[in-house]
Every structure is written in structure tokens, then in C-alpha cells.
Design a protein around this motif. Sequence first.
Motif, PDB file in Angstrom:
ATOM      1  N   TYR A   1       0.820  -1.217   0.000  1.00 51.16           N
ATOM      2  CA  TYR A   1       0.000   0.000   0.000  1.00 51.16           C
ATOM      3  C   TYR A   1       0.852   1.264   0.000  1.00 51.16           C
ATOM      4  CZ  TYR A   1      -4.430  -2.464   0.498  1.00 51.16           C
ATOM      5  OH  TYR A   1      -5.536  -3.241   0.268  1.00 51.16           O
ATOM      6  N   ASP A   2       2.039   1.203   0.562  1.00 60.22           N
ATOM      7  CA  ASP A   2       2.920   2.374   0.523  1.00 60.22           C
ATOM      8  C   ASP A   2       3.505   2.590  -0.871  1.00 60.22           C
ATOM      9  OD1 ASP A   2       2.443   3.084   3.128  1.00 60.22           O
ATOM     10  OD2 ASP A   2       4.293   2.215   3.923  1.00 60.22           O
ATOM     11  N   MET A   3       3.532   1.552  -1.681  1.00 58.55           N
ATOM     12  CA  MET A   3       4.010   1.698  -3.055  1.00 58.55           C
ATOM     13  C   MET A   3       2.951   2.360  -3.946  1.00 58.55           C
ATOM     14  SD  MET A   3       7.116   0.528  -3.399  1.00 58.55           S
ATOM     15  CE  MET A   3       7.322   0.090  -5.111  1.00 58.55           C
ATOM     16  N   TYR A   4       1.685   2.235  -3.594  1.00 62.03           N
ATOM     17  CA  TYR A   4       0.615   2.760  -4.448  1.00 62.03           C
ATOM     18  C   TYR A   4       0.817   4.229  -4.827  1.00 62.03           C
ATOM     19  CZ  TYR A   4      -2.460  -1.354  -4.225  1.00 62.03           C
ATOM     20  OH  TYR A   4      -3.018  -2.603  -4.369  1.00 62.03           O
ATOM     21  N   PRO A   5       1.048   5.131  -3.860  1.00 68.06           N
ATOM     22  CA  PRO A   5       1.226   6.536  -4.252  1.00 68.06           C
ATOM     23  C   PRO A   5       2.439   6.746  -5.163  1.00 68.06           C
ATOM     24  CG  PRO A   5       0.868   6.370  -1.888  1.00 68.06           C
ATOM     25  CD  PRO A   5       1.058   4.976  -2.404  1.00 68.06           C
ATOM     26  N   LEU A   6       3.480   5.948  -4.964  1.00 73.55           N
ATOM     27  CA  LEU A   6       4.671   6.082  -5.803  1.00 73.55           C
ATOM     28  C   LEU A   6       4.404   5.629  -7.236  1.00 73.55           C
ATOM     29  CD1 LEU A   6       7.362   4.776  -3.293  1.00 73.55           C
ATOM     30  CD2 LEU A   6       6.727   7.146  -3.778  1.00 73.55           C
ATOM     31  N   LEU A   7       3.405   4.751  -7.386  1.00 75.42           N
ATOM     32  CA  LEU A   7       3.025   4.268  -8.713  1.00 75.42           C
ATOM     33  C   LEU A   7       1.953   5.144  -9.352  1.00 75.42           C
ATOM     34  CD1 LEU A   7       2.801   0.458  -7.848  1.00 75.42           C
ATOM     35  CD2 LEU A   7       4.653   1.626  -9.051  1.00 75.42           C
ATOM     36  N   GLY A   8       1.506   6.157  -8.608  1.00 77.52           N
ATOM     37  CA  GLY A   8       0.472   7.042  -9.122  1.00 77.52           C
ATOM     38  C   GLY A   8      -0.937   6.535  -8.880  1.00 77.52           C
ATOM     39  N   LEU A   9      -1.078   5.526  -8.034  1.00 77.82           N
ATOM     40  CA  LEU A   9      -2.401   5.004  -7.707  1.00 77.82           C
ATOM     41  C   LEU A   9      -2.943   5.780  -6.511  1.00 77.82           C
ATOM     42  CD1 LEU A   9      -1.616   1.200  -8.068  1.00 77.82           C
ATOM     43  CD2 LEU A   9      -2.798   2.655  -9.697  1.00 77.82           C
ATOM     44  N   GLY A  10      -4.014   6.501  -6.694  1.00 71.04           N
ATOM     45  CA  GLY A  10      -4.517   7.414  -5.666  1.00 71.04           C
ATOM     46  C   GLY A  10      -5.531   6.820  -4.719  1.00 71.04           C
ATOM     47  N   LEU A  11      -5.370   5.575  -4.341  1.00 68.63           N
ATOM     48  CA  LEU A  11      -6.313   4.963  -3.404  1.00 68.63           C
ATOM     49  C   LEU A  11      -6.236   5.674  -2.058  1.00 68.63           C
ATOM     50  CD1 LEU A  11      -8.349   2.652  -3.083  1.00 68.63           C
ATOM     51  CD2 LEU A  11      -6.473   1.188  -2.346  1.00 68.63           C
ATOM     52  N   ASP A  12      -7.390   6.006  -1.506  1.00 66.58           N
ATOM     53  CA  ASP A  12      -7.457   6.710  -0.230  1.00 66.58           C
ATOM     54  C   ASP A  12      -6.694   5.929   0.840  1.00 66.58           C
ATOM     55  OD1 ASP A  12      -9.035   7.039   2.525  1.00 66.58           O
ATOM     56  OD2 ASP A  12      -9.271   8.886   1.349  1.00 66.58           O
ATOM     57  N   ARG A  13      -5.843   6.639   1.593  1.00 71.12           N
ATOM     58  CA  ARG A  13      -4.995   5.988   2.593  1.00 71.12           C
ATOM     59  C   ARG A  13      -5.822   5.368   3.715  1.00 71.12           C
ATOM     60  NH1 ARG A  13      -0.766   4.454   0.597  1.00 71.12           N
ATOM     61  NH2 ARG A  13       0.532   4.763   2.412  1.00 71.12           N
ATOM     62  N   ALA A  14      -6.931   5.996   4.076  1.00 73.36           N
ATOM     63  CA  ALA A  14      -7.799   5.418   5.112  1.00 73.36           C
ATOM     64  C   ALA A  14      -8.380   4.089   4.639  1.00 73.36           C
ATOM     65  CB  ALA A  14      -8.918   6.394   5.482  1.00 73.36           C
ATOM     66  N   VAL A  15      -8.674   3.992   3.354  1.00 69.76           N
ATOM     67  CA  VAL A  15      -9.180   2.742   2.784  1.00 69.76           C
ATOM     68  C   VAL A  15      -8.090   1.669   2.863  1.00 69.76           C
ATOM     69  CG1 VAL A  15      -9.961   1.629   0.641  1.00 69.76           C
ATOM     70  CG2 VAL A  15     -10.852   3.885   1.288  1.00 69.76           C
ATOM     71  N   CYS A  16      -6.854   2.057   2.583  1.00 71.69           N
ATOM     72  CA  CYS A  16      -5.729   1.116   2.672  1.00 71.69           C
ATOM     73  C   CYS A  16      -5.576   0.604   4.107  1.00 71.69           C
ATOM     74  CB  CYS A  16      -4.434   1.785   2.223  1.00 71.69           C
ATOM     75  SG  CYS A  16      -4.417   2.311   0.497  1.00 71.69           S
ATOM     76  N   ARG A  17      -5.590   1.525   5.057  1.00 66.44           N
ATOM     77  CA  ARG A  17      -5.454   1.110   6.466  1.00 66.44           C
ATOM     78  C   ARG A  17      -6.598   0.187   6.868  1.00 66.44           C
ATOM     79  NH1 ARG A  17      -3.385   6.429   6.920  1.00 66.44           N
ATOM     80  NH2 ARG A  17      -5.432   7.300   7.372  1.00 66.44           N
ATOM     81  N   ARG A  18      -7.806   0.524   6.438  1.00 68.43           N
ATOM     82  CA  ARG A  18      -8.970  -0.302   6.782  1.00 68.43           C
ATOM     83  C   ARG A  18      -8.818  -1.707   6.211  1.00 68.43           C
ATOM     84  NH1 ARG A  18     -11.609  -0.363  10.919  1.00 68.43           N
ATOM     85  NH2 ARG A  18     -11.274  -2.576  10.778  1.00 68.43           N
ATOM     86  N   ALA A  19      -8.281  -1.806   5.002  1.00 63.50           N
ATOM     87  CA  ALA A  19      -8.090  -3.130   4.384  1.00 63.50           C
ATOM     88  C   ALA A  19      -7.116  -3.969   5.204  1.00 63.50           C
ATOM     89  CB  ALA A  19      -7.588  -2.971   2.947  1.00 63.50           C
ATOM     90  N   VAL A  20      -6.041  -3.343   5.700  1.00 65.83           N
ATOM     91  CA  VAL A  20      -5.071  -4.080   6.509  1.00 65.83           C
ATOM     92  C   VAL A  20      -5.691  -4.455   7.851  1.00 65.83           C
ATOM     93  CG1 VAL A  20      -2.797  -3.997   7.605  1.00 65.83           C
ATOM     94  CG2 VAL A  20      -3.123  -3.005   5.333  1.00 65.83           C
TER      95      VAL A  20
END
Length: 197
Positions: free
Chosen positions: A166-185
Motif C-alpha cells: 500500500y505504501d508503493m501505491y502513491p509512488l506508482l500514481g495510484l490514488g487509493l485513499d490511505r484510510a481505505v488502505c489502512r482499513r483493508a489491513v
Amino acid sequence: MKQSTKQAQRRDALVAALRRVAGERGILQANVRTVAAEAEVSAGSVLYYFPTFDDLVAAAVEGVLEEFYERRRRIAEEVADPRERLRAMIEAGIPDEISDDLRIVYESIALLPERPQLRPLHRSIVERQVMLYRATLEVGAGLGAFRPRMPVAAIARNLVALEDSYDMYPLLGLGLDRAVCRRAVLDYAAIALDCEL
């Protein structure tokens, strides 16, 4: 003693200069000349304190990794309740913004084929993070807060792997909401540990 202190300060200043250059341009764009210009010294001075540029890169990556790990370790020590600790660790592992320093860590992975001396640093941070999670999970299981459905070591590794992905997503240009990422984990952890998070 005075000389070694001065040398340590100069080395620290060069590491800081590399971190600034890498933060602004990316670590792949950093070189002896850009670091020397940022530190306002000659290229020869850079190589006087670091025999190779790879040594300077390794020192910078190691410094960032140590700071990152220490923040996580403090969280693990300061939060007593295993569920709260787990939530705090996941939140720290998937920050709202990827800092320049964290970006350096992920970008340095691309350097591993040419700079194998970075491998032990990356392996070490992964293993130490896994151990922080594992300790939290074992304490939580011992207290009855967690009921692991698989080996604790596997859950800990999966948590670190999910964070890194999930930390790679922003570096790849994927704008998934960070709160959504945390919730998934957190959702994965809740299922794996048979508990509410």
C-alpha cells in the motif's frame, strides 16, 4: 576526539544533503556532483568522507530505515493494549502522505541489483518490523485479545507485506485513499486474529 567529532558532523551533513537531493529529485537522480552542490562542498570532499558514492547512499538509506523503525518501536512500547497497539502500528505503517524519506527507502529498492550492500539494510528493516508485529500478536494472543487462525509469524509477515504494498501505491500514481488502505489491513488482521479491530 575533536577530529572524529568534526568528521562525524561532516559525514552527517553529506548524508543530509543526499536525503534532500533524493527527496527533491529522487534517489536515482542523486550523484556525487548533486550532493556536493547541495552540501556546498567539492565532489572530492564527498569522496573523502565516503570512499564511494554507494557508501553514502547506504548511509542515507540506513539512517532513514533506523528512524522509521524507531518510530514503530516507540509505538509498540508506548501503547499497552494489544488492539490499540496494532491499530497504531498499522496507522504508522500506512501514513496519509509518503514522506520524502520513505520515498527514498522504496526508490532504493530499484538500486538493489547494482548495489547489493543495500540488501542487508532492507532485509533487516523487514525482519525487525515483522518481529514488532509478532511480539504484539503474541502478547495479544496470550491476553486473549487475539485468537490467531494461522501461525502468528505468517500474520506478522503478511501485515508488513500489505503495508509495503500500500505504501508503493502513491509512488506508482495510484490514488487509493490511505484510510481505505489502512482499513483493508485492519480487516485482514481482524480476520486472521479472530477479533474486532
